[in-house]
Scaffold this motif. Structure first.
Motif, PDB file in Angstrom:
ATOM      1  N   MET A 132       0.830  -1.204   0.000  1.00 18.61           N
ATOM      2  CA  MET A 132       0.000   0.000   0.000  1.00 18.61           C
ATOM      3  C   MET A 132       0.864   1.253   0.000  1.00 18.61           C
ATOM      4  N   LYS A 133       1.831   1.286   0.888  1.00 17.51           N
ATOM      5  CA  LYS A 133       2.681   2.473   1.024  1.00 17.51           C
ATOM      6  C   LYS A 133       3.434   2.761  -0.274  1.00 17.51           C
ATOM      7  N   ALA A 134       3.928   1.697  -0.921  1.00 21.04           N
ATOM      8  CA  ALA A 134       4.668   1.868  -2.171  1.00 21.04           C
ATOM      9  C   ALA A 134       3.766   2.313  -3.318  1.00 21.04           C
ATOM     10  N   SER A 135       2.458   2.056  -3.197  1.00 22.38           N
ATOM     11  CA  SER A 135       1.523   2.342  -4.294  1.00 22.38           C
ATOM     12  C   SER A 135       0.886   3.718  -4.202  1.00 22.38           C
ATOM     13  N   PHE A 136       1.076   4.421  -3.088  1.00 23.21           N
ATOM     14  CA  PHE A 136       0.503   5.759  -2.955  1.00 23.21           C
ATOM     15  C   PHE A 136       1.123   6.711  -3.972  1.00 23.21           C
ATOM     16  N   GLY A 137       0.357   7.719  -4.359  1.00 19.05           N
ATOM     17  CA  GLY A 137       0.868   8.749  -5.260  1.00 19.05           C
ATOM     18  C   GLY A 137      -0.023   8.930  -6.464  1.00 19.05           C
ATOM     19  N   ASP A 138       0.167  10.045  -7.162  1.00 20.54           N
ATOM     20  CA  ASP A 138      -0.664  10.352  -8.322  1.00 20.54           C
ATOM     21  C   ASP A 138      -0.491   9.339  -9.447  1.00 20.54           C
ATOM     22  N   ASP A 139       0.681   8.687  -9.508  1.00 23.81           N
ATOM     23  CA  ASP A 139       0.910   7.692 -10.552  1.00 23.81           C
ATOM     24  C   ASP A 139       0.544   6.290 -10.084  1.00 23.81           C
ATOM     25  N   GLY A 140      -0.052   6.190  -8.894  1.00 21.48           N
ATOM     26  CA  GLY A 140      -0.443   4.890  -8.355  1.00 21.48           C
ATOM     27  C   GLY A 140      -1.906   4.880  -7.966  1.00 21.48           C
ATOM     28  N   ILE A 141      -2.175   4.631  -6.690  1.00 23.31           N
ATOM     29  CA  ILE A 141      -3.559   4.498  -6.232  1.00 23.31           C
ATOM     30  C   ILE A 141      -4.077   5.766  -5.567  1.00 23.31           C
ATOM     31  N   GLY A 142      -3.307   6.834  -5.646  1.00 25.43           N
ATOM     32  CA  GLY A 142      -3.747   8.097  -5.077  1.00 25.43           C
ATOM     33  C   GLY A 142      -3.105   8.389  -3.735  1.00 25.43           C
ATOM     34  N   ARG A 143      -3.481   9.507  -3.177  1.00 25.17           N
ATOM     35  CA  ARG A 143      -2.920   9.949  -1.903  1.00 25.17           C
ATOM     36  C   ARG A 143      -3.823   9.509  -0.754  1.00 25.17           C
ATOM     37  N   PRO A 144      -3.233   8.977   0.328  1.00 17.43           N
ATOM     38  CA  PRO A 144      -4.052   8.475   1.441  1.00 17.43           C
ATOM     39  C   PRO A 144      -4.812   9.600   2.129  1.00 17.43           C
ATOM     40  N   ALA A 145      -6.074   9.335   2.442  1.00 19.89           N
ATOM     41  CA  ALA A 145      -6.921  10.338   3.089  1.00 19.89           C
ATOM     42  C   ALA A 145      -7.320   9.903   4.499  1.00 19.89           C
ATOM     43  N   TRP A 146      -7.843   8.683   4.615  1.00 14.66           N
ATOM     44  CA  TRP A 146      -8.189   8.169   5.938  1.00 14.66           C
ATOM     45  C   TRP A 146      -8.226   6.648   5.897  1.00 14.66           C
ATOM     46  N   ALA A 147      -8.317   6.056   7.089  1.00 14.88           N
ATOM     47  CA  ALA A 147      -8.368   4.597   7.197  1.00 14.88           C
ATOM     48  C   ALA A 147      -9.377   4.193   8.258  1.00 14.88           C
ATOM     49  N   ASN A 268      -4.070  -7.701  -0.710  1.00 20.99           N
ATOM     50  CA  ASN A 268      -4.843  -6.466  -0.818  1.00 20.99           C
ATOM     51  C   ASN A 268      -5.819  -6.526  -1.989  1.00 20.99           C
ATOM     52  N   CYS A 269      -6.987  -5.924  -1.793  1.00 21.47           N
ATOM     53  CA  CYS A 269      -7.958  -5.747  -2.878  1.00 21.47           C
ATOM     54  C   CYS A 269      -8.102  -4.255  -3.147  1.00 21.47           C
ATOM     55  N   LEU A 270      -8.141  -3.876  -4.418  1.00 17.66           N
ATOM     56  CA  LEU A 270      -8.227  -2.470  -4.806  1.00 17.66           C
ATOM     57  C   LEU A 270      -9.550  -2.208  -5.508  1.00 17.66           C
ATOM     58  N   ASP A 271     -10.239  -1.138  -5.107  1.00 19.87           N
ATOM     59  CA  ASP A 271     -11.483  -0.719  -5.747  1.00 19.87           C
ATOM     60  C   ASP A 271     -11.339   0.751  -6.112  1.00 19.87           C
ATOM     61  N   LEU A 280      -2.162  -1.478  -7.710  1.00 19.73           N
ATOM     62  CA  LEU A 280      -1.201  -1.715  -6.649  1.00 19.73           C
ATOM     63  C   LEU A 280       0.110  -2.194  -7.250  1.00 19.73           C
ATOM     64  N   LYS A 281       1.202  -1.640  -6.795  1.00 18.81           N
ATOM     65  CA  LYS A 281       2.505  -2.054  -7.303  1.00 18.81           C
ATOM     66  C   LYS A 281       2.797  -3.486  -6.886  1.00 18.81           C
ATOM     67  N   GLN A 282       3.323  -4.249  -7.829  1.00 16.38           N
ATOM     68  CA  GLN A 282       3.702  -5.626  -7.544  1.00 16.38           C
ATOM     69  C   GLN A 282       5.198  -5.757  -7.280  1.00 16.38           C
ATOM     70  N   ASP A 283       5.942  -4.761  -7.715  1.00 13.33           N
ATOM     71  CA  ASP A 283       7.395  -4.765  -7.543  1.00 13.33           C
ATOM     72  C   ASP A 283       7.760  -3.684  -6.530  1.00 13.33           C
TER      73      ASP A 283
END
Length: 344
Positions: A132-147, A268-271, A280-283
């Protein structure tokens, strides 16, 4: 890396397995009171008699890069101080202590020293968290907002369920709060790691279910506000009936593009939003799961490389969250974490 380990039973026995399985680690000394637990460890891991000793001071005279203190919480700081005074780096089991004043004194003791004092927050080392942490960002799954993070443990008739260490009537129950210092501190530390930010304030409501055999807090709902604007809604109970979660909790991580679900230690599951694209990044770099990752990360840090096993100066910010929650429950108000840290 040559290691002196203090403790041979219970959780400490697990450390022996991780040391044994790491080709870069060597057990220089095992300090134990003796008895059947030590004999079982010697037989299982092929530990020679000359490696084992009952005298901690004598063990500290041996050449070693790291001392692992795997004892009940009340022994953590006294044994860690002895190791540092002997010129050794030390890895302390969590919690560092259940007394905030003792933590303050230890931080003052460590200030300016060359030796390193780490705290083993092994729940940071879950591949789903790092993905999850590696996948954050505009080129990934977006910026974390809440959990939304939920932990439920207790009684269940589910097949293969087991009585956890947290439910046993042993030294763990002597802590100021088993729920906050043995259980929830893991999850607060995970949230600090995944968000990349410290907790600014907490508001909590807590209670003990009528059927609970715990003294003090048995369940809590906690709202956490972070310094970077991230938020978390955390629910924890050590006395649920049915539908237990995994130790690492069930997670929904909301970003500005979608959400990630992590449940029962499954992948992880992504929606994603219908208007967004991401994956989600695999590498991604991952040092290893649980205490294997802790050992690998400590080795990196002792070589002068960056790492994420917290030193005591970092871990105090997870410990302070636990004490802030206890104060919030007691006084029924929002508590700034700086209140706790400012008293140190």
């Amino acid at each position: 890396m040559k290691i002196i380990q203090v403790g041979s039973s219970g959780w400490a026995a697990g450390w022996l397995e991780y040391i044994h399985n790491d080709p870069d680690c060597e057990l220089a000394a095992l300090v134990s009171r003796g008895g059947p637990n030590l004999e079982a460890a010697k037989e299982k891991w092929g530990i020679p008699d000359e490696v084992c000793c009952t005298d901690y001071d004598e063990a500290l005279k041996r050449e070693a890069d790291l001392v692992i203190v795997a004892l009940p919480h009340k022994f953590h700081i006294p044994y860690a101080k002895k190791a540092v005074e002997a010129g050794k780096n030390v890895l302390i089991e969590k919690p560092l202590t259940d007394n905030i004043q003792e933590a303050e004194e230890f931080l003052k003791f460590m200030k300016g020293r060359n030796e390193r004092a780490f705290v083993s927050q092994n729940y940071r080392f879950r591949p789903q968290l790092w993905q999850m942490k590696a996948s954050f960002g505009d080129d990934g799954i977006g910026r974390p907002a809440w959990a939304n993070v939920v932990f439920r443990h207790g009684v269940t008739n589910r097949k293969n369920s087991e009585k956890t260490a947290w439910q046993r009537k042993d030294w763990r129950r002597e802590q100021t709060s088993l729920l906050m210092l043995e259980v929830a501190i893991h999850h607060f530390d995970m949230l600090r790691f995944i968000s990349g930010s410290d907790v600014k304030s907490v508001y909590a409501r807590g209670w003990n279910p009528a059927w609970s055999d715990l003294e003090g807090l048995g369940s809590a709902f906690v709202l956490l506000d972070f310094e970077n604007g991230f938020r978390a809604n955390y629910s924890v109970t050590e006395k649920s009936i049915g539908f237990p979660t995994g130790y690492q909790c069930d997670w929904i991580m909301q970003t500005d593009k979608g959400a990630v679900k992590w449940e029962n230690d499954e992948p992880n599951c992504l929606d994603m939003s219908v208007d967004e694209h991401g994956e989600l990044k695999q590498d991604f770099y991952f040092p290893g799961k649980d205490r294997a990752g802790v050992l690998e990360d400590v080795k990196r840090q002792l070589r002068g490389e960056p790492g994420c096993v917290p030193t005591v100066f970092d871990n105090i910010r997870s410990l302070a969250v636990s004490f802030a929650v206890l104060r919030s429950v007691e006084e029924d108000r929002s508590v700034e974490v700086s209140e706790i840290l400012g008293e140190m």
